[in-house]
Design a protein around this motif. Structure first.
Motif, PDB file in Angstrom:
ATOM      1  N   UNK A  70       7.649   6.126   9.320  1.00 13.71           N
ATOM      2  CA  UNK A  70       7.937   4.699   9.143  1.00 13.71           C
ATOM      3  C   UNK A  70       6.739   3.956   8.578  1.00 13.71           C
ATOM      4  N   UNK A  71       5.555   4.323   9.005  1.00 10.87           N
ATOM      5  CA  UNK A  71       4.367   3.634   8.504  1.00 10.87           C
ATOM      6  C   UNK A  71       4.252   3.783   6.987  1.00 10.87           C
ATOM      7  N   UNK A  72       4.344   4.979   6.481  1.00 14.67           N
ATOM      8  CA  UNK A  72       4.179   5.215   5.045  1.00 14.67           C
ATOM      9  C   UNK A  72       5.331   4.620   4.242  1.00 14.67           C
ATOM     10  N   UNK A  73       6.548   4.834   4.692  1.00 17.29           N
ATOM     11  CA  UNK A  73       7.706   4.418   3.896  1.00 17.29           C
ATOM     12  C   UNK A  73       7.894   2.899   3.886  1.00 17.29           C
ATOM     13  N   UNK A  74       7.794   2.265   5.049  1.00 18.13           N
ATOM     14  CA  UNK A  74       7.966   0.807   5.092  1.00 18.13           C
ATOM     15  C   UNK A  74       6.827   0.120   4.344  1.00 18.13           C
ATOM     16  N   UNK A  75       5.626   0.647   4.458  1.00 23.19           N
ATOM     17  CA  UNK A  75       4.496   0.088   3.718  1.00 23.19           C
ATOM     18  C   UNK A  75       4.729   0.197   2.214  1.00 23.19           C
ATOM     19  N   UNK A  76       5.352   1.291   1.783  1.00 24.85           N
ATOM     20  CA  UNK A  76       5.688   1.455   0.366  1.00 24.85           C
ATOM     21  C   UNK A  76       6.708   0.421  -0.086  1.00 24.85           C
ATOM     22  N   UNK A  77       7.731   0.193   0.748  1.00 25.21           N
ATOM     23  CA  UNK A  77       8.766  -0.790   0.412  1.00 25.21           C
ATOM     24  C   UNK A  77       8.169  -2.187   0.282  1.00 25.21           C
ATOM     25  N   UNK A  78       7.359  -2.585   1.233  1.00 22.40           N
ATOM     26  CA  UNK A  78       6.768  -3.924   1.217  1.00 22.40           C
ATOM     27  C   UNK A  78       5.782  -4.058   0.056  1.00 22.40           C
TER      28      UNK A  78
END
Length: 305
Positions: A70-78
């Motif tokens: 979640x850390x890597x993917x959500x940070x990518x989205x934002x």
């Protein structure tokens, strides 16, 4: 998912059930293949595993893996949304794009499954755990504890993103899954069902111990098709639901983002993935592997004795 099915489903060499190929030396060099037997199903309630450190180690591995996911993917989205926000000096053609977001999700699943397969099985998804539970690959106790660890890991992962990107997090949606405008609830639910079916079906196929008995390269390659399945599903369904196919991912983002729309649509990202996982488990176990006909045949044979 490596080892005894109740502990690590991705272990493809079950000591009690292997397919051995013996070639006789001399004579005509005849080829013999021993009959393959499926591993025994995991017990519904396995109290013994509660006394083993490997059980708690697996739970910790699921928690950390989901947190990192979640850390890597959500940070990518934002990051993508902030780079393309024209109202704040962004470039509409900048950022990684939907393709890059899909790669972030699929790539992280590939990496994390590879890293945790020998410890917890690398589920990182309550829908995957649910499907494996229905197929009797993990016990009820392990399935429940995995799901709890995955959800807590997802919440903590999104919490880290908000801590590091507080000014952007709420402005750009917090990576939360929501049904996009213009799509009906049925469409969103269907997209989640089909997307999760693709993922869980791939998990079953890539980790099938019978394939491992026949093809020695399967264990090495298993994380790759699973990651690719996540990548492809994201390409197809990001415009519809933002792509859930993982209830922990959707819950973690909704808890930290905490807006009405994310909570109103939350049920879609639980019901859809669980239905898709159940269908995939049934399809693989009872149609492709013909477990139902095998069980029926065994029953008939025993009744004639």
């Amino acid at each position: 998912m490596m080892g005894h099915p109740a502990e690590n489903f991705y272990k493809y060499e079950d000591q009690s059930v292997t397919m051995a190929k013996d070639i006789e030396v001399g004579g005509q060099g005849e080829f013999h293949a021993k009959d393959y037997h499926d591993p025994p199903p995991a017990p519904l309630i396995d109290a013994e595993e509660l006394t083993k450190w490997s059980f708690y180690r697996a739970i910790i591995a699921e928690f950390i893996a989901t947190l990192l996911f979640l850390y890597i993917t959500v940070l990518t989205v934002i990051g993508y949304k902030s780079q393309t926000d024209a109202n704040h000096g962004g470039d509409g053609c900048g950022g990684v794009g939907i393709l890059g977001i899909a790669w972030a999700f699929g790539g992280m699943i590939f990496v994390l499954v590879y890293c945790t397969a020998g410890i917890s099985g690398g589920h990182i998804n309550p829908a995957v755990t649910f499907g494996l539970f229905l197929a009797r690959k993990v016990s009820l106790v392990r399935a429940v504890m995995y799901m709890v660890a995955q959800c807590l890991g997802a919440i903590c992962g999104c919490g880290l993103v908000k801590a590091f990107q507080k000014s952007y997090y709420t402005r750009y949606g917090g990576g939360a899954n929501e049904l996009a405008d213009g799509y009906s609830t049925g469409t969103g639910l269907g997209a989640e069902i089909i997307g999760t079916f693709v993922l869980v079906y791939t998990v079953f196929s890539a980790t099938d111990p019978k394939r491992n008995a026949r093809d020695s390269h399967v264990p090495v390659l298993a994380p790759l098709p699973i990651g690719f399945a996540v990548f492809m599903v994201h390409l197809a369904t990001i415009p519809v639901t933002g792509t859930g196919i993982n209830p922990a991912r959707s819950l973690g983002a909704a808890v930290i983002y905490n807006k009405d729309k994310a909570w109103d649509d939350q049920w879609i990202f639980w019901v859809g993935p669980f239905i898709g996982a159940a269908i995939a488990a049934f399809y693989h176990q009872f149609i492709l592997r013909a477990s139902a006909s095998k069980a029926l045949g065994s029953f008939k044979s025993s009744s004639n004795i």
